[in-house]
Design a protein around this motif. Structure first.
Motif, PDB file in Angstrom:
ATOM      1  N   MET A 155     -24.859  58.740  88.610  1.00 50.79           N
ATOM      2  CA  MET A 155     -24.192  57.457  88.413  1.00 50.79           C
ATOM      3  C   MET A 155     -23.480  57.386  87.067  1.00 50.79           C
ATOM      4  O   MET A 155     -22.376  56.822  86.964  1.00 50.79           O
ATOM      5  CB  MET A 155     -25.206  56.315  88.537  1.00 50.79           C
ATOM      6  N   LEU A 156     -24.078  57.953  86.029  1.00 52.95           N
ATOM      7  CA  LEU A 156     -23.426  57.952  84.710  1.00 52.95           C
ATOM      8  C   LEU A 156     -22.134  58.757  84.749  1.00 52.95           C
ATOM      9  O   LEU A 156     -21.111  58.347  84.186  1.00 52.95           O
ATOM     10  CB  LEU A 156     -24.377  58.509  83.653  1.00 52.95           C
ATOM     11  N   ALA A 157     -22.175  59.911  85.404  1.00 55.89           N
ATOM     12  CA  ALA A 157     -20.973  60.736  85.525  1.00 55.89           C
ATOM     13  C   ALA A 157     -19.902  60.009  86.334  1.00 55.89           C
ATOM     14  O   ALA A 157     -18.710  60.054  85.996  1.00 55.89           O
ATOM     15  CB  ALA A 157     -21.321  62.079  86.174  1.00 55.89           C
ATOM     16  N   GLN A 158     -20.308  59.318  87.383  1.00 55.77           N
ATOM     17  CA  GLN A 158     -19.361  58.550  88.190  1.00 55.77           C
ATOM     18  C   GLN A 158     -18.722  57.425  87.373  1.00 55.77           C
ATOM     19  O   GLN A 158     -17.505  57.185  87.455  1.00 55.77           O
ATOM     20  CB  GLN A 158     -20.067  57.964  89.412  1.00 55.77           C
ATOM     21  N   ASP A 159     -19.519  56.717  86.587  1.00 59.49           N
ATOM     22  CA  ASP A 159     -18.985  55.611  85.780  1.00 59.49           C
ATOM     23  C   ASP A 159     -17.982  56.119  84.751  1.00 59.49           C
ATOM     24  O   ASP A 159     -16.935  55.490  84.525  1.00 59.49           O
ATOM     25  CB  ASP A 159     -20.124  54.867  85.089  1.00 59.49           C
ATOM     26  N   LEU A 160     -18.291  57.248  84.109  1.00 64.45           N
ATOM     27  CA  LEU A 160     -17.350  57.822  83.146  1.00 64.45           C
ATOM     28  C   LEU A 160     -16.063  58.268  83.837  1.00 64.45           C
ATOM     29  O   LEU A 160     -14.970  58.145  83.282  1.00 64.45           O
ATOM     30  CB  LEU A 160     -17.988  59.004  82.411  1.00 64.45           C
ATOM     31  N   LYS A 161     -16.197  58.766  85.042  1.00 69.09           N
ATOM     32  CA  LYS A 161     -15.013  59.204  85.778  1.00 69.09           C
ATOM     33  C   LYS A 161     -14.121  58.027  86.156  1.00 69.09           C
ATOM     34  O   LYS A 161     -12.888  58.113  86.071  1.00 69.09           O
ATOM     35  CB  LYS A 161     -15.423  59.982  87.032  1.00 69.09           C
ATOM     36  N   VAL A 162     -14.738  56.912  86.582  1.00 70.09           N
ATOM     37  CA  VAL A 162     -13.958  55.715  86.898  1.00 70.09           C
ATOM     38  C   VAL A 162     -13.137  55.294  85.679  1.00 70.09           C
ATOM     39  O   VAL A 162     -11.940  55.004  85.775  1.00 70.09           O
ATOM     40  CB  VAL A 162     -14.884  54.560  87.336  1.00 70.09           C
ATOM     41  N   TRP A 163     -13.782  55.267  84.507  1.00 68.38           N
ATOM     42  CA  TRP A 163     -13.087  54.888  83.277  1.00 68.38           C
ATOM     43  C   TRP A 163     -11.980  55.872  82.928  1.00 68.38           C
ATOM     44  O   TRP A 163     -10.838  55.478  82.674  1.00 68.38           O
ATOM     45  CB  TRP A 163     -14.090  54.798  82.121  1.00 68.38           C
ATOM     46  N   LEU A 164     -12.297  57.164  82.938  1.00 69.75           N
ATOM     47  CA  LEU A 164     -11.339  58.160  82.469  1.00 69.75           C
ATOM     48  C   LEU A 164     -10.132  58.275  83.391  1.00 69.75           C
ATOM     49  O   LEU A 164      -9.008  58.530  82.939  1.00 69.75           O
ATOM     50  CB  LEU A 164     -12.043  59.517  82.329  1.00 69.75           C
ATOM     51  N   GLU A 165     -10.343  58.065  84.675  1.00 71.77           N
ATOM     52  CA  GLU A 165      -9.214  58.084  85.611  1.00 71.77           C
ATOM     53  C   GLU A 165      -8.179  57.018  85.243  1.00 71.77           C
ATOM     54  O   GLU A 165      -6.974  57.225  85.405  1.00 71.77           O
ATOM     55  CB  GLU A 165      -9.705  57.853  87.048  1.00 71.77           C
ATOM     56  N   MET A 166      -8.662  55.872  84.743  1.00 72.43           N
ATOM     57  CA  MET A 166      -7.739  54.798  84.388  1.00 72.43           C
ATOM     58  C   MET A 166      -7.069  55.014  83.032  1.00 72.43           C
ATOM     59  O   MET A 166      -6.088  54.345  82.702  1.00 72.43           O
ATOM     60  CB  MET A 166      -8.475  53.460  84.405  1.00 72.43           C
ATOM     61  N   GLU A 167      -7.597  55.937  82.237  1.00 68.56           N
ATOM     62  CA  GLU A 167      -7.008  56.213  80.921  1.00 68.56           C
ATOM     63  C   GLU A 167      -5.863  57.225  80.994  1.00 68.56           C
ATOM     64  O   GLU A 167      -5.138  57.410  80.014  1.00 68.56           O
ATOM     65  CB  GLU A 167      -8.082  56.746  79.961  1.00 68.56           C
ATOM     66  N   SER A 187     -12.746  66.795  85.786  1.00 68.66           N
ATOM     67  CA  SER A 187     -13.295  67.861  86.646  1.00 68.66           C
ATOM     68  C   SER A 187     -14.725  68.198  86.244  1.00 68.66           C
ATOM     69  O   SER A 187     -15.562  68.506  87.099  1.00 68.66           O
ATOM     70  CB  SER A 187     -12.411  69.100  86.579  1.00 68.66           C
ATOM     71  N   GLN A 188     -15.032  68.131  84.943  1.00 72.34           N
ATOM     72  CA  GLN A 188     -16.392  68.392  84.479  1.00 72.34           C
ATOM     73  C   GLN A 188     -17.354  67.299  84.946  1.00 72.34           C
ATOM     74  O   GLN A 188     -18.496  67.583  85.308  1.00 72.34           O
ATOM     75  CB  GLN A 188     -16.406  68.472  82.948  1.00 72.34           C
ATOM     76  N   LEU A 189     -16.896  66.060  84.934  1.00 73.79           N
ATOM     77  CA  LEU A 189     -17.726  64.964  85.434  1.00 73.79           C
ATOM     78  C   LEU A 189     -17.977  65.104  86.935  1.00 73.79           C
ATOM     79  O   LEU A 189     -19.093  64.877  87.415  1.00 73.79           O
ATOM     80  CB  LEU A 189     -17.048  63.619  85.139  1.00 73.79           C
ATOM     81  N   THR A 190     -16.932  65.490  87.661  1.00 70.48           N
ATOM     82  CA  THR A 190     -17.080  65.721  89.101  1.00 70.48           C
ATOM     83  C   THR A 190     -18.091  66.835  89.360  1.00 70.48           C
ATOM     84  O   THR A 190     -18.967  66.730  90.228  1.00 70.48           O
ATOM     85  CB  THR A 190     -15.727  66.085  89.739  1.00 70.48           C
TER      86      THR A 190
END
Length: 279
Positions: A155-167, A187-190
């Motif tokens: 879940m932490l990796a998913q939350d960071l990915k949601v944020w970073l995708e928008m940046e 890709s590392q978060l995925t």
């Protein structure tokens, strides 16, 4: 589908007139705060927690203690037959006996004595499926702890990915190194949450492996190899769960280090002075 003839809807003003213009801004604000909390507080705390769990391998009171594999739960699994238990204190005076909540020998596998009298406490000769192989309680404790850690990592990796995708900035030619860094981190978060899923499947396999071995053992109780097979399976699972702790530590430490070392490119991928208000 509506028919427009030669006239098609124009797409030019889709993002100039959509009815909820602030929805992505609100989401960005929410996940920026979430990202700050994860990177500043949660991930460093997780690294400390996982290190403490690994250090428990030297603590004899811990389920992760390496010496657990030499205890009876890992070295001597047993195939036992449930017994008919009569509670003489309950229903006293009613002329009826009651059964405890312990495993019960079903009536259809009882045998008869030479006099023809049924003896429910006896065991039927031949193959049957009512034996009990107790769960490995220590391994279940390990599994519960690590499974929870893997869920949180996912879940932490998913939350960071949601944020970073928008940046990610506007895609354009040239000066894209920062965006490439962002894409690499995504890709590392995925990869991190995919690995967490794989490890969760490894944890879940513990009961499936034992189930297969135990049912075969109940079917063919004369093969003593089943006891050794279950013991070896449990011992491997204990080793595997401790290995997973190191993998979780590696993922947290690797992600946190990569974000920290590439932070400028993460929040300012185009090299301008506008960072988007991350801090």
């Amino acid at each position: 589908m509506p028919k427009f003839g030669i006239t098609l809807p124009k797409m030019d003003d889709v993002f100039k007139s959509h009815p909820k213009p602030d929805v992505t801004k609100d989401l960005m604000a929410k996940y920026r705060l979430r990202a700050i909390d994860i990177l500043q507080n949660i991930m460093p705390a997780k690294i400390i927690d996982i290190e403490n769990l690994i250090n428990q391998e030297k603590d004899s009171s811990s389920p992760f203690y390496t010496g657990q594999v030499f205890e009876a739960a890992y070295s001597a699994p047993k195939l036992i037959q449930p017994a008919l238990i009569v509670d003489e204190n309950e229903n006293k005076g009613s002329g009826e006996s009651s059964l405890t909540d312990k495993p019960i020998m079903p009536a259809d596998i009882t045998t008869c004595s030479t006099t023809g009298e049924e003896k429910p406490q006896d065991v039927r000769i031949g193959q049957h499926w009512f034996e009990v192989v107790k769960v490995n309680k220590n391994q279940m404790k390990c599994n519960e702890i690590v499974f929870k850690e893997l869920e949180e990592l996912h879940m932490l990796a998913q939350d960071l990915k949601v944020w970073l995708e928008m940046e990610i900035p506007v895609v354009e030619d040239g000066n894209s190194f920062g965006a490439d860094v962002q894409a690499h981190l995504i890709s590392q978060l995925t990869e991190a949450y995919k690995k967490s899923n794989t490890m969760q499947n490894g944890v879940r396999a513990h009961h499936g492996d034992r189930l297969k071995l135990a049912t075969d053992w109940a079917k063919y109780p004369n093969f003593e190899d089943y006891a050794a097979a279950i013991a070896n399976s449990d011992r491997f699972d204990h080793f595997l769960i401790r290995s997973f702790l190191r993998s979780i530590l590696q993922l947290y430490a690797g992600l946190l280090t990569k974000f920290e070392k590439n932070w400028t490119k993460v929040i300012n991928p185009k090299g301008t002075h506008e960072t988007g208000g991350m801090y």
